[in-house]
Design an enzyme around this catalytic site. Sequence first.
Site, PDB file in Angstrom:
ATOM      1  N   HIS A  18     -11.187  49.298  81.716  1.00 17.63           N
ATOM      2  CA  HIS A  18     -10.343  48.099  81.895  1.00 17.63           C
ATOM      3  C   HIS A  18      -9.067  48.452  82.668  1.00 17.63           C
ATOM      4  O   HIS A  18      -8.656  47.733  83.574  1.00 17.63           O
ATOM      5  CB  HIS A  18      -9.921  47.526  80.537  1.00 17.63           C
ATOM      6  CG  HIS A  18     -11.030  46.985  79.689  1.00 17.63           C
ATOM      7  ND1 HIS A  18     -11.239  47.399  78.399  1.00 17.63           N
ATOM      8  CD2 HIS A  18     -11.980  46.055  79.942  1.00 17.63           C
ATOM      9  CE1 HIS A  18     -12.264  46.740  77.881  1.00 17.63           C
ATOM     10  NE2 HIS A  18     -12.737  45.916  78.799  1.00 17.63           N
ATOM     11  N   LYS A  42     -17.221  38.500  69.581  1.00 13.56           N
ATOM     12  CA  LYS A  42     -17.958  39.742  69.340  1.00 13.56           C
ATOM     13  C   LYS A  42     -17.385  40.297  68.048  1.00 13.56           C
ATOM     14  O   LYS A  42     -16.251  39.981  67.693  1.00 13.56           O
ATOM     15  CB  LYS A  42     -17.723  40.750  70.471  1.00 13.56           C
ATOM     16  CG  LYS A  42     -18.377  40.390  71.788  1.00 13.56           C
ATOM     17  CD  LYS A  42     -18.153  41.495  72.825  1.00 13.56           C
ATOM     18  CE  LYS A  42     -18.502  41.018  74.214  1.00 13.56           C
ATOM     19  NZ  LYS A  42     -17.997  41.912  75.259  1.00 13.56           N
ATOM     20  N   ARG A  91     -20.048  46.813  86.067  1.00 13.30           N
ATOM     21  CA  ARG A  91     -20.534  48.173  85.853  1.00 13.30           C
ATOM     22  C   ARG A  91     -21.936  48.264  86.438  1.00 13.30           C
ATOM     23  O   ARG A  91     -22.121  48.072  87.612  1.00 13.30           O
ATOM     24  CB  ARG A  91     -20.519  48.501  84.355  1.00 13.30           C
ATOM     25  CG  ARG A  91     -19.113  48.707  83.828  1.00 13.30           C
ATOM     26  CD  ARG A  91     -19.023  48.532  82.345  1.00 13.30           C
ATOM     27  NE  ARG A  91     -19.209  47.136  81.985  1.00 13.30           N
ATOM     28  CZ  ARG A  91     -18.946  46.628  80.803  1.00 13.30           C
ATOM     29  NH1 ARG A  91     -18.515  47.397  79.834  1.00 13.30           N
ATOM     30  NH2 ARG A  91     -19.115  45.349  80.558  1.00 13.30           N
ATOM     31  N   SER A 129     -16.350  48.559  75.605  1.00 12.92           N
ATOM     32  CA  SER A 129     -15.694  48.509  74.296  1.00 12.92           C
ATOM     33  C   SER A 129     -16.736  48.662  73.194  1.00 12.92           C
ATOM     34  O   SER A 129     -16.456  49.241  72.143  1.00 12.92           O
ATOM     35  CB  SER A 129     -14.944  47.184  74.128  1.00 12.92           C
ATOM     36  OG  SER A 129     -13.939  47.075  75.093  1.00 12.92           O
TER      37      SER A 129
END
Length: 159
Positions: A18, A42, A91, A129
């Site tokens: 990030h 999440k 990504r 994460s």
Amino acid sequence: MKRIAVYPGSFDPVTNGHLDIIKRATHLFDEVHVIVSLNIKKEGLFTFEERLHLLKEVTKDLGHVKVDIHDGLVIDYALKNKACAIIRGLRAVSDYEDEFKIFTFNRDISTEIDTVILLSSLPNLYLSSSAIKELTKFGGDISRYVPEVVNQAVNNKRK
Ligand code: ADP
């Protein structure tokens, strides 16, 4: 006119991946608003306030970065704050489909805000994460993947 970009995410917690995107975005825009988006559901390791605090810590030496929490559609935040772009990080190819979906919906809501995709730098390509949370759960060392202040905060959670 100031060119403002919004970089939304769950940032639970903020990682080197990030941070790399944030730094690169500051080279492209006059102001970058990093927002902890409350509508990304999440399983949480950190509370929204803790995520905000950690983001503030890791961006405090960067100029032109604002950190905020937002409840609702990111595009509404962008329109309200007169941003011209939403930043997303990409990504592996697996991120692509989700990002395309989000882009398409945002484009339907407003064509004033464009989406700028920054490709992940090589060391962060597989960093997420969720991977950090997984490592945390099983006692792995995360110090290579997150800023030191985040590493410490995670270690405090483990105690
Ligand atoms: P995660 O997918 O890791 O849970 P977020 O929901 O907080 O993270 O992601 C916010 C944005 O940052 C998304 O656009 C995501 O693709 C991007 N991002 C997350 N990790 C990386 C990374 N390692 N490299 C590049 N972009 C990333």
